[in-house]
Motif scaffolding. Structure first.
Motif, short mmCIF file in Angstrom:
data_model
loop_
_atom_site.label_atom_id
_atom_site.label_comp_id
_atom_site.label_asym_id
_atom_site.label_seq_id
_atom_site.Cartn_x
_atom_site.Cartn_y
_atom_site.Cartn_z
N GLY A 24 0.79 -1.23 0.00
CA GLY A 24 0.00 0.00 0.00
C GLY A 24 0.82 1.27 0.00
N THR A 25 1.82 1.38 0.87
CA THR A 25 2.58 2.62 1.00
C THR A 25 3.37 2.96 -0.26
N PRO A 26 4.15 2.02 -0.85
CA PRO A 26 4.84 2.39 -2.09
C PRO A 26 3.89 2.71 -3.24
N LEU A 27 2.71 2.12 -3.23
CA LEU A 27 1.72 2.44 -4.26
C LEU A 27 1.27 3.89 -4.12
N ALA A 28 1.05 4.35 -2.88
CA ALA A 28 0.65 5.73 -2.65
C ALA A 28 1.73 6.70 -3.10
N TYR A 96 -5.45 12.80 11.47
CA TYR A 96 -5.03 14.14 11.05
C TYR A 96 -5.63 15.16 12.00
N ARG A 97 -4.88 15.56 12.98
CA ARG A 97 -5.42 16.36 14.08
C ARG A 97 -5.40 17.86 13.83
N ARG A 98 -4.77 18.30 12.75
CA ARG A 98 -4.71 19.74 12.50
C ARG A 98 -6.07 20.33 12.17
N ALA A 99 -6.86 19.55 11.45
CA ALA A 99 -8.17 20.05 11.01
C ALA A 99 -8.99 18.87 10.53
N ASN A 100 -10.26 19.13 10.27
CA ASN A 100 -11.11 18.13 9.64
C ASN A 100 -10.57 17.83 8.25
N LEU A 101 -10.44 16.55 7.91
CA LEU A 101 -9.79 16.16 6.67
C LEU A 101 -10.55 16.67 5.45
N ILE A 233 -10.77 -6.79 4.01
CA ILE A 233 -9.43 -7.07 3.50
C ILE A 233 -9.20 -6.42 2.13
N THR A 234 -10.18 -6.54 1.23
CA THR A 234 -9.99 -5.95 -0.10
C THR A 234 -9.94 -4.44 -0.05
N SER A 235 -10.45 -3.83 1.04
CA SER A 235 -10.42 -2.37 1.18
C SER A 235 -9.18 -1.87 1.90
N LEU A 236 -8.34 -2.77 2.37
CA LEU A 236 -7.13 -2.35 3.06
C LEU A 236 -6.19 -1.51 2.19
N PRO A 237 -6.07 -1.76 0.88
CA PRO A 237 -5.21 -0.87 0.08
C PRO A 237 -5.63 0.59 0.19
N GLU A 238 -6.95 0.84 0.16
CA GLU A 238 -7.42 2.22 0.28
C GLU A 238 -7.03 2.82 1.63
N LEU A 239 -7.14 2.02 2.70
CA LEU A 239 -6.79 2.53 4.03
C LEU A 239 -5.29 2.82 4.13
N ILE A 240 -4.46 1.89 3.68
CA ILE A 240 -3.01 2.08 3.74
C ILE A 240 -2.58 3.28 2.92
N VAL A 241 -3.11 3.39 1.70
CA VAL A 241 -2.77 4.51 0.83
C VAL A 241 -3.25 5.82 1.45
N ILE A 243 -3.69 6.58 4.68
CA ILE A 243 -2.84 6.95 5.81
C ILE A 243 -1.48 7.46 5.32
N ALA A 244 -0.90 6.77 4.32
CA ALA A 244 0.38 7.20 3.78
C ALA A 244 0.28 8.58 3.15
N ALA A 245 -0.82 8.85 2.44
CA ALA A 245 -1.00 10.15 1.80
C ALA A 245 -1.18 11.25 2.83
N VAL A 246 -1.95 10.98 3.88
CA VAL A 246 -2.16 11.97 4.93
C VAL A 246 -0.85 12.29 5.63
N ARG A 247 -0.08 11.28 5.94
CA ARG A 247 1.20 11.49 6.63
C ARG A 247 2.19 12.28 5.78
N SER A 248 2.12 12.11 4.46
CA SER A 248 3.03 12.84 3.58
C SER A 248 2.49 14.22 3.20
N GLY A 249 1.30 14.56 3.64
CA GLY A 249 0.71 15.86 3.35
C GLY A 249 -0.08 15.92 2.06
N ALA A 250 -0.20 14.79 1.34
CA ALA A 250 -0.97 14.76 0.09
C ALA A 250 -2.44 14.48 0.41
N LEU A 251 -3.09 15.44 1.06
CA LEU A 251 -4.44 15.21 1.58
C LEU A 251 -5.46 15.01 0.47
N THR A 252 -5.38 15.84 -0.57
CA THR A 252 -6.34 15.71 -1.67
C THR A 252 -6.20 14.36 -2.35
#
Length: 337
Positions: A24-28, A96-101, A233-241, A243-252
């Motif tokens: 998931g993370t490298p895909l994001a 993401y505690r800074r604001a509502n996503l 389980i099949t929706s885990l890629p969306e969750l991993i991606v 979280i990875a996007a939020v952590r990297s600041g790519a919120l949109t």
């Protein structure tokens, strides 16, 4: 095809979780780089690339279930994916505690996709109400779904190139403009996305076979199992991606991955009806599938409202509403069995 025994099925599901989490993370990261280097923007990249790639396990799971003749499982898996992936947004709001996503990732493209998703989910409702309409063994709605989907993509591209509205920017709003200088060949990035996509596709077949094995061994409802267990389980890629996007600041990109994946998942209903060879799948799926579909429509409407209202802080009314509607939908489906 003979179903897998219970414990091999459970082990296969557990291994699938590990594979999806690792991929998931490298895909994001690869999709974020493509969004920046191609100039298409995070919202469109999330809808097209990530929406398609992260939906591959669900597509293969649905196709396998339909070919096996389990209409309830095949129909519930994509619908459940849409519902649960919306719940992932509420979870990301907590991280993401800074604001509502939905406030920080203000995007008209994401809002348009939510509207398109509501329209697409309305088509199966029509199919449930008109089971006598068939073209061969499929319902005409099955043909209409991809037509509406690609028309929606055309509107999405037009909105991205010439927007007629703009969301109000605040201190919490995050732009999708890249702050990173990339090096290396873009062909390598495309190759990475392709290989990871193939990996999650194969994993989707394993999840389908294991999920059907659990159903056969336990006697659980196909619809409820497809809406909850295999969808989780099949929706885990969306969750991993996400979280990875939020952590990297790519919120949109993260939000577009969820909403774009949800829109793409409706195409899986076309796969389900096409691969189910015993008549239209909407006739065979059962009343509980219609309950699941109605609940998912309400969840999508709550998400669209959250993108419009844009609460500044916390999980927002939409996050709470999505979680409550998801649990309520499962409860109603169990009662309707």
């Amino acid at each position: 095809m003979e179903q897998w025994p219970l414990w091999p099925s459970v082990i296969a599901l557990a291994v699938s979780v590990g594979i999806i989490v690792i991929a998931g993370t490298p895909l994001a990261r690869a999709a974020d780089e493509l969004a920046d280097r191609t100039g298409m923007g995070e919202a469109v990249a999330g809808a097209v690339f990530l929406g398609a790639m992260t939906s591959l396990p669900g597509i293969i799971t649905t196709a396998t279930g339909a070919l096996e003749g389990d209409a309830g499982f095949a129909l519930a898996n994509p619908v459940g994916g849409i519902a649960l992936q919306s719940v992932w947004l509420a979870i990301a709001d907590l991280l993401y505690r800074r604001a509502n996503l939905e406030h920080a990732a203000a995007s008209l493209e994401n809002l348009l996709q939510s509207v398109i998703l509501i329209a697409l989910l309305g088509l199966p409702v029509i199919a449930f109400a008109t089971p006598q309409l068939t073209v061969g063994w499929i319902h005409p709605v099955t043909v209409c779904i991809p037509i509406l989907y690609f028309f929606g993509l055309r509107l999405l591209r037009r909105m991205h190139s010439t927007p007629m509205w703009k969301p109000t920017r605040t201190r919490e709003t995050r732009s999708d403009e890249s702050q990173v200088e990339y090096s290396g060949s873009i062909a390598k990035v495309w190759l990475t996305v392709g290989l990871l996509g193939a990996l999650v596709a194969v994993t989707g077949w394993v999840i389908a076979r294991a999920g059907l094995g659990v159903i056969a061994a336990t006697g659980w409802s196909s619809s409820i199992t497809g809406f909850t267990v295999t969808t989780l389980i099949t929706s885990l890629p969306e969750l991993i991606v996400l979280i990875a996007a939020v952590r990297s600041g790519a919120l949109t990109l993260g939000v577009a991955n969820i909403i774009g994946g949800n829109v793409f998942d409706v195409l899986t209903l076309t796969v389900a009806d096409s691969f189910y060879l015993d008549g239209t799948i909407y006739t065979a799926a059962g009343d509980e599938s219609l309950v699941l579909l109605g609940g998912t429509l309400m969840i999508t409407a709550a998400l669209a409202a959250g993108l419009l209202v844009r609460d500044r802080k916390g999980i927002g009314f939409e996050g709470v509403s999505i979680a409550v509607l998801y649990l309520g939908t499962i409860g109603l489906a169990i009662v309707s069995l």
